[in-house]
Design a protein around this motif. Structure first.
Motif, short mmCIF file in Angstrom:
data_model
loop_
_atom_site.label_atom_id
_atom_site.label_comp_id
_atom_site.label_asym_id
_atom_site.label_seq_id
_atom_site.Cartn_x
_atom_site.Cartn_y
_atom_site.Cartn_z
N THR A 1 0.89 -0.42 -0.13
CA THR A 1 0.38 -0.28 -0.46
C THR A 1 1.06 0.94 -0.39
O THR A 1 1.50 1.06 0.92
CB THR A 1 -1.07 0.09 1.20
OG1 THR A 1 -1.89 -1.15 1.23
CG2 THR A 1 -1.78 1.01 1.39
N ARG B 1 -4.22 4.91 -1.95
CA ARG B 1 -5.78 5.21 -2.16
C ARG B 1 -6.50 4.72 -3.52
O ARG B 1 -6.36 3.80 -4.12
CB ARG B 1 -5.75 6.50 -2.55
CG ARG B 1 -5.35 7.24 -3.72
CD ARG B 1 -5.22 8.82 -4.06
NE ARG B 1 -5.06 8.89 -5.31
CZ ARG B 1 -3.64 9.80 -5.85
NH1 ARG B 1 -2.92 9.27 -5.58
NH2 ARG B 1 -3.74 9.64 -7.07
N PRO C 1 -11.91 8.60 1.88
CA PRO C 1 -11.31 8.24 0.50
C PRO C 1 -12.20 7.78 -0.47
O PRO C 1 -12.44 7.88 -1.89
CB PRO C 1 -10.51 7.35 1.44
CG PRO C 1 -10.07 8.09 3.04
CD PRO C 1 -11.23 8.26 3.07
N GLN D 1 -14.45 10.21 -2.13
CA GLN D 1 -13.08 11.02 -3.01
C GLN D 1 -12.61 10.03 -4.37
O GLN D 1 -12.92 10.99 -5.22
CB GLN D 1 -11.50 11.61 -1.78
CG GLN D 1 -10.10 12.12 -3.22
CD GLN D 1 -11.47 13.92 -3.38
OE1 GLN D 1 -11.63 14.05 -3.40
NE2 GLN D 1 -10.55 13.88 -4.88
N ASP E 1 -7.44 -0.69 -4.30
CA ASP E 1 -6.31 0.09 -4.28
C ASP E 1 -5.73 -0.02 -5.66
O ASP E 1 -4.60 -0.90 -5.84
CB ASP E 1 -5.45 0.04 -3.25
CG ASP E 1 -4.35 0.69 -2.75
OD1 ASP E 1 -4.25 1.79 -3.75
OD2 ASP E 1 -3.34 0.31 -1.60
#
Length: 804
Positions: free
Chosen positions: A502, A509, A540, A543, A622
Motif C-alpha cells: 500500500t 488510495r 477516501p 473522493q 487500491d
C-alpha cells in the motif's frame, strides 16, 4: 615606548604586557585586542591550550563586537541538526580544535568537520544548546562560522575556480615560453649550438619555470606537506616529489654545467595536471548545482493575509514565522514558503526542484501545494499546514545537507588503497634510484623522477568520487535524493528487493475499478447519484467516486436531507427519490432484499439502492502503479529476487503479487514481522533493498542494507531510509516508482564506470611504471602519460551525467 610583539593568538602587532592579556599554559600572553584575549582564554579554560603547540599557523583575528547579533541565528529553525560553514581553516590542528571546542558545549552530541569542504556537521539538544552558542564558541576561538548558505558556498567555489584558472593560465604561458627555449636545444644535437648559448637557454628556462613551481604547483606542494604532517600520504605526495626532484636536479645540472635539465617537462606536467584538476572541479561544481538549486529556492519571506477571508492587504513576514493555519498569498513567480492547501484561485505550479519533473501541473482549490513549488500562472491563496521549517522543500534541503557528510564505502576503500599505493610507489622509487645509481649513475635521477611522475593514483583518489558525484547529480535530476553515501554501490550488489504494497506498489488510495448497473439506470447515471450523495464527504471512498465522475461531461446532481451513518453509509434525496449508498446491509434495509450479486475478491464494494430496488455496485480497489509491473520485470531480469511484504490480508496481497509476477508474497505482516523477514534473508547472506512508504516501515527501512522511501510531503520528516523517491505523493504530482527504475540503471552505470576506471588505472600503471623504471620513458613523456590518464578517467566518469 611600548615594545610591540606578535599577538599570541593571531600574530598581529600587540603591546607587550599591555591591556589585553590571557593566561595560556600557565603564562600571561600578550594579545592585540579583547577578541583575541577572550578567544585564547576560552581555549585555555576549555583545557585545549595544546592547540598552540600543534598549530602550523596563527588563528584568524577574533571579533567580539558582533556577539549580540548572533541571536538571529536562533530564529532560522535549526532544530538540533545543522551544517555550518567554517572559514579560516589552516591545518589539521584547526580541525582538532574546532571539533573538540564544539563537542565540549553543553547539549552537543556530535561535531564532525570536513576540512575539504569547510563544513561542520553538528547535532545538539535544542533544549540545552542553541545555534548562536555554537557560532559564538567558534568565533570565540578565532573562526568565522555561519549556517551553511548555498550563496556564500557558491561564491567560495567560484573563487576557487578563478584561482585555479589563474594558475592554469600562468602554467600554460610558462610552458609555452619554456618550450621556445627547449626546442632549439633539442634540435641542436649535432653541435651547432655552443655551450654559452645552451647555458643561456637553460637559465632562461629556469627563470620561466620559477612561477610554475612556486605559484602554479603550490596546491600540490601544500597538499603533500599536509598529507605528510598527518602521516597519510596521498596522491599529492608523488606529484610534489616529482616536481621538486626534477626542478632541483635540473637546477643542479644547470649550475654545474653538465647533466640533463627538465624545465620543459616540469612546466608541461604542472599545466596538464592543473588541467585535469580543472576537469575535476568543474565536475564537482556541476554535480553540486542541483542541490544548490534546492537551497537557493528556500524563500526568505511570505505574504500573510491576517484578516482572510475579509479583504486585507498582505503583510510581508519572515517565512520562518509562518504557523499552521496562517493564510498566505502566493503571487506568480513566487515559491511556496510552506506546505499548504489552496483556498482560492487556480494556477499551474513548477515542481522541477522537488521531483525533477519538467512539466507544470494545474492545481486548484482543495489541492495540496508543497513548499518549494513555484507558482507560474496566477496568484492563489493558500492555508499553511506546516511551518516553513517542516515544509517539503526545507526537509529536502536538510536531507541534501546530510548527503555527502560521509564517504561511501567504495570511496573509503579507494582512499585506503590509494594511500598504500603511494607508499609502495615511494619505496619503488627509492629502489629504482638505488639500482640505477649502482649500475648507471647518470640514469638514476631521471628514472626515479619518471617513476614518480608517471604513476597515476587518480583513478582511486579522484575518478571514483567524481563518478559518484556525477551519478548522484543525475539521480537528483530524475527525482531521486540519495541521503546516505552507499546507495548506488549497495543497490547494484543487492540480491533481494522487498516491497511494501500500500502506497508503494499501489497508489495508496482507492480508485473506482468497475461500476455494475443492476436495473434501469446506466453506469453514469448511477455514478452521478452516488457523487451527489457524497458531495460533502471527505472519506477516501467518496473522493474516489468523485474522481471517477470528473472525466464525464454529465452535469452534477444535488442531494437534500443527506444523513451520514458512520461505518455504514450515507442516505439522502436526489430529484425527489430516497437513496442509500454504503454497505450491503445498510442498503438492504431500504431495498428490502439481499443484494443480487456477490462481492469481488480483493475489492471494496459499495452498493447503491432505493426503495425496493438495487441500482448499482461500485468496486473500488487500491490500483497498482502503472510502472510497477515494468519495474518488477526489470529487477527480475537483473537477477534480483523480488518479495512482497504487506500488512493487508493474504487474498489482496496474493492478487497483487499474481498480477506483478511476484512469487514470494506475504500478507498480514506487522512491522516486526517485516524486519524479522529481512534479517532472516541477511543471515542467509542476502543483500536486501527495501522499498516502503516511510510511514509505518521505519524499522524495516533502517534494518535493510539499502532502503528507499516514497516521498510523502511533510511525512519526509519521519524517514529512516537511505534514499528518497521524490515526486511520490499527491502533493508532488505522483511519479511513483519511476525514479527507482532510474536509480537501478544509474547504479549499474556508475559501478560499471568505476570498474572501467580501476581497470584502466591497473593496466596503465602495470605498463607505465616498469617502462619508467627501466629508463624507457623520460620525465616529460611520464608527465604527459600521467596527466592524460587523469583526464581520461575523469572524462569517463562525466559520461554518467549525459546518460539517461
Amino acid at each position: 615606548m611600548t615594545e610591540l610583539v606578535a599577538c599570541y593568538h593571531c600574530g598581529q602587532a600587540a603591546a607587550e604586557g599591555g591591556r589585553w592579556q590571557a593566561q595560556v599554559k600557565g603564562e600571561m600572553r600578550s594579545m592585540c585586542c579583547p577578541g583575541c584575549a577572550a578567544a585564547a582564554q576560552a581555549i585555555a579554560d576549555a583545557g585545549l591550550d595544546d592547540y598552540y603547540d600543534s598549530r602550523s599557523g596563527y588563528a584568524a583575528p577574533a571579533d567580539a563586537a558582533d556577539a549580540p547579533a548572533l541571536q538571529m541565528y536562533d530564529e532560522l529553525g535549526l532544530d538540533g541538526d545543522a551544517v555550518f560553514t567554517v572559514e579560516g581553516l589552516r591545518c589539521a590542528a584547526c580541525v582538532w580544535l574546532i571539533e573538540r571546542r564544539v563537542a565540549a558545549l553543553p547539549g552537543v552530541a556530535s561535531a564532525v568537520l570536513n576540512v575539504a569542504t569547510e563544513r561542520l556537521h553538528v547535532r545538539w539538544d535544542s533544549a540545552v544548546c542553541r545555534p548562536s552558542r555554537i557560532i559564538a564558541a567558534l568565533r570565540g576561538i578565532g573562526y568565522t562560522a555561519y549556517p551553511y548558505d548555498a550563496t556564500r558556498h557558491g561564491a567560495q567555489l567560484e573563487r576557487a575556480r578563478k584561482a585555479l584558472m589563474r594558475r592554469l593560465f600562468v602554467a600554460g604561458l610558462s610552458m609555452m615560453q619554456v618550450m621556445m627555449y627547449a626546442v632549439p636545444v633539442y634540435l641542436a644535437n649535432d653541435g651547432t649550438m655552443d655551450a654559452d648559448m645552451t647555458a643561456l637557454m637553460g637559465w632562461a628556462s629556469f627563470l620561466l619555470t620559477l612561477p610554475a613551481v612556486s605559484y602554479c604547483a603550490w596546491p600540490f606542494l601544500r597538499g603533500a606537506w599536509m598529507d605528510l604532517r598527518r602521516g597519510l600520504p596521498g596522491m599529492d605526495v608523488p606529484v610534489a616529489l616529482g616536481i621538486l626532484a626534477a626542478f632541483i636536479g635540473s637546477a643542479v645540472s644547470l649550475v654545474r654545467g653538465e647533466g640533463e635539465v627538465w624545465f620543459d617537462s616540469i612546466t608541461m606536467f604542472v599545466f596538464l595536471l592543473l588541467g585535469s584538476r580543472w576537469l575535476e572541479l568543474d565536475a564537482r561544481r556541476k554535480a553540486a548545482r542541483a542541490l544548490e538549486g534546492l537551497q537557493h529556492a528556500v524563500p526568505a519571506t511570505a505574504q500573510r493575509l491576517s484578516g482572510w477571508p475579509a479583504p486585507c492587504e498582505p503583510e510581508t513576514i519572515a517565512a520562518a514565522r509562518l504557523q499552521p493555519g496562517d493564510v498566505i498569498l502566493v503571487a506568480p513567480g513566487q515559491t511556496v514558503a510552506a506546505d499548504g492547501v489552496i483556498l482560492a484561485g487556480q494556477t499551474e505550479v513548477d515542481l522541477a526542484l522537488l521531483t525533477g519533473e519538467s512539466r507544470t501541473r494545474a492545481v486548484g482549490p482543495g489541492e495540496q501545494l508543497p513548499g518549494g513549488a513555484v507558482n507560474v500562472a496566477q496568484a492563489v491563496t493558500v492555508r499553511v499546514e506546516s511551518c516553513a521549517a517542516d515544509s517539503t522543500l526545507a526537509m529536502l534541503v536538510r536531507l541534501s545537507e546530510r548527503a555527502g557528510q560521509d564517504k561511501p564505502r567504495l570511496a573509503q576503500w579507494a582512499d585506503r588503497v590509494g594511500a598504500w599505493f603511494v607508499v609502495v610507489l615511494l619505496v619503488l622509487t627509492g629502489a629504482v634510484f638505488a639500482f640505477w645509481h649502482a649500475v648507471y649513475p647518470a640514469r638514476a635521477w631521471p628514472a626515479a623522477i619518471a617513476v614518480l611522475v608517471v604513476s597515476c593514483p587518480c583513478a582511486l583518489s579522484l575518478a571514483t568520487p567524481t563518478a559518484l558525484a556525477a551519478a548522484l547529480e543525475r539521480l537528483l535530476r530524475h527525482g531521486v535524493l540519495a541521503v546516505k553515501p552507499h546507495v548506488l554501490e549497495t543497490l547494484e550488489r543487492s540480491t533481494h528487493v522487498v516491497f511494501d504494497k500500500t502506497g508503494t506498489l499501489t497508489r495508496g488510495r482507492p480508485a473506482l475499478q468497475d461500476t455494475v448497473a443492476l436495473e434501469l439506470l446506466d453506469d453514469v447515471a448511477c455514478l452521478r447519484i452516488a457523487v451527489a450523495l457524497e458531495a460533502g464527504n471527505a472519506h477516501p471512498l467518496a473522493q474516489a467516486l468523485r474522481e471517477a465522475l470528473d472525466g464525464s461531461a454529465a452535469a452534477p446532481l444535488a442531494a437534500q436531507e443527506v444523513e451520514n451513518v458512520v461505518g455504514q453509509g450515507i442516505a439522502g434525496e436526489v430529484a425527489g427519490l430516497r437513496y442509500r449508498l454504503g454497505s450491503a446491509a445498510f442498503v438492504a434495509a431500504l431495498a428490502g432484499s439481499p443484494p443480487p450479486l456477490g462481492s469481488v475478491p480483493g475489492a471494496t464494494t459499495i452498493w447503491l439502492g432505493s426503495a425496493g430496488r438495487w441500482l448499482a455496485r461500485f468496486d473500488l480497489v487500491d490500483a497498482l502503479r502503472p510502472e510497477a509491473a515494468d519495474l518488477v520485470r526489470e529487477l527480475q531480469a537483473r537477477g534480483k529476487t523480488v518479495l512482497l511484504l504487506s500488512g493487508d490480508d493474504e487474498e489482496a496481497v496474493r492478487a497483487v503479487a499474481d498480477e506483478l509476477g511476484i512469487r514470494d508474497a506475504r500478507g498480514r505482516q506487522l512491522p516486526q514481522d517485516k524486519l524479522d523477514a529481512v534479517r532472516t534473508l541477511q543471515a542467509q547472506g542476502a543483500v536486501v533493498a527495501m522499498v516502503g512508504d516511510g510511514i509505518n516501515d521505519a524499522a524495516v527501512l533502517s534494518g535493510a542494507d539499502v532502503s528507499f522511501a516514497m516521498g510523502q510531503g511533510a511525512q519526509l520528516a519521519q524517514l529512516h531510509a537511505d534514499c528518497v523517491l521524490l515526486g511520490a505523493g499527491a502533493a508532488l504530482g505522483d511519479r511513483g516508482l519511476a525514479p527507482l527504475a532510474e536509480a537501478l540503471r544509474t547504479a549499474g552505470a556508475c559501478v560499471r564506470v568505476i570498474r572501467q576506471n580501476l581497470g584502466w588505472a591497473m593496466l596503465y600503471n602495470l605498463v607505465a611504471i616498469p617502462a619508467a623504471a627501466s629508463g624507457l620513458l623520460n620525465p616529460w613523456l611520464s608527465g604527459l602519460g600521467m596527466a592524460g590518464s587523469s583526464a581520461l578517467v575523469v572524462l569517463n566518469a562525466l559520461r554518467l551525467r549525459r546518460e539517461g
